[in-house]
Design an enzyme around this catalytic site. Sequence first.
Site, PDB file in Angstrom:
ATOM      1  N   GLY A 218      42.255  28.048  36.230  1.00 25.59           N
ATOM      2  CA  GLY A 218      43.079  27.210  37.091  1.00 25.59           C
ATOM      3  C   GLY A 218      42.391  26.869  38.320  1.00 25.59           C
ATOM      4  O   GLY A 218      42.517  25.898  38.942  1.00 25.59           O
TER       5      GLY A 218
ATOM      6  N   ASP B 164      46.252  38.776  42.103  1.00 25.95           N
ATOM      7  CA  ASP B 164      45.550  38.994  40.807  1.00 25.95           C
ATOM      8  C   ASP B 164      45.577  40.621  40.310  1.00 25.95           C
ATOM      9  O   ASP B 164      45.076  40.602  39.344  1.00 25.95           O
ATOM     10  CB  ASP B 164      44.225  38.565  41.092  1.00 25.95           C
TER      11      ASP B 164
ATOM     12  N   ARG C 272      43.085  39.839  32.467  1.00 25.12           N
ATOM     13  CA  ARG C 272      43.589  40.937  33.117  1.00 25.12           C
ATOM     14  C   ARG C 272      44.651  41.765  32.384  1.00 25.12           C
ATOM     15  O   ARG C 272      44.965  42.972  32.809  1.00 25.12           O
ATOM     16  CB  ARG C 272      44.135  40.194  34.378  1.00 25.12           C
TER      17      ARG C 272
END
Length: 441
Positions: A97, A322, A399
């Site tokens: 992204g 994140d 993640r």
Amino acid sequence: MSNTLIINNKIKSFKKNITVSGDKSISIRWVLFSSLANGISKARNLLISEDVLASLNAIKKLGIKYKITKKECKIYGQGINGYRYKKNICIDAKNSGTLGRLILGLLINTTNPIKLIGDKSLSKRDFTRISNPLNKFGAKFILTKNKNLPLTITGTIKPKSIKYFENKGSAQCKSSVIFAGMRTEGTTIIKAKKSRNHTELLCQYLKIPLTVKKKKNYDEIKIKKVKNIRTLNYNIPSDISSSAFFIVLTALSKNSELIIKNVNINPSRIGIIHILKKMGVKISFKNSKIYKGEKIADIKVKSPTELKSINCPKKFNSGAIDEFLVIFLAAARAKGISYFKGLSELNQKESPRLEWGAKILNKMGIKNIINNNSIKIYGNPDLKINKSISIKNYLKDHRVFMTSVIAALSFGGYWKIYDKDSIKTSFPNFLQIINGFKKNE
Ligand code: S3P
């Protein structure tokens, strides 16, 4: 080699010193700024992951050469107007992204249409958040019916400066508009909700005409057209977002200690440190220094005797954006109910991460309640998992994979985690470092 990881052993206590790989946000920005510089820029400890390789391939498509050796990466910048906009250029941002969104800002002056594509995950993500402000500069976009990738951008030779209110706290949107502002006559003014500020710090280091006025809830950024960018030699510090997995592993272990060397601890990135400290984890910074405007330090973590639940203040959200998946694991072990709110942006990531956080907790047997922007987690300090858990079809969100590994090593059970190659996007040697912890046993 199998692409599925099996874990059926918890980790024992450890005392370790580790180094994680280079910061992803800074690595991608180094590539983009260096591609516009007048001359050769060099980076050491550049993150060599798929997101960064996609960035290097993107500038190559625009006529900018690079070279990677063991010691460093070199980019042969051709100046601010050095991109060659040939016919039929197609840039593949893969999973990134950050690359997909930032580079569009630099392409607002393309004389030929350029196509931007990405992988399955990126092709589900919102690009109107970028096409809307860039439209106002005068660029034109064709997106899919669902307003996603693949898209085509057609630029303008005379972009018009804009006033833009960035209200999501997205550094990608803010940075893309800063890049477009660098190509535009007049002053572009951005009112931006707080988010990571690596782009602004690099502009200031490079003496690009950008000013930032810090207000209580937002920053006012002004950027003017740039004539020249000097070369940028950079020793990239380690990534706090990669460190996060090992910080939480320590927080979930008994009698353990960890030092992570030379990590970027930019105040706009250390939400996880504030949150875990409030939950009772002892974390300190050693050998702090400032490098090209960025704060860097060794992070020392000690496992706590008990984890406290948290009603997480929203002010930590952007700095921990994140890290929430792995933070939820700390809440799973905490005494009491933890509450995280204002997190709708999490569902805009590589996978719908708020949903995936809840799914992982459900599989672990941790009660939780979610809606589209918050989660309540009912912690269980005595949780021991004795069953089989399988993690798959998660759009290869790196993640989700790494969080599942930390959960397996911390809570036990028999975990089958699919799509091991997902880590290549941000942290290719993650499992190598994990194996170093296992040898410790
Ligand atoms: C990034 C900004 C954040 C973050 C992403 C990296 C960046 O995204 O989640 O991993 O380097 O600018 P948003 O800008 O969408 O919040």
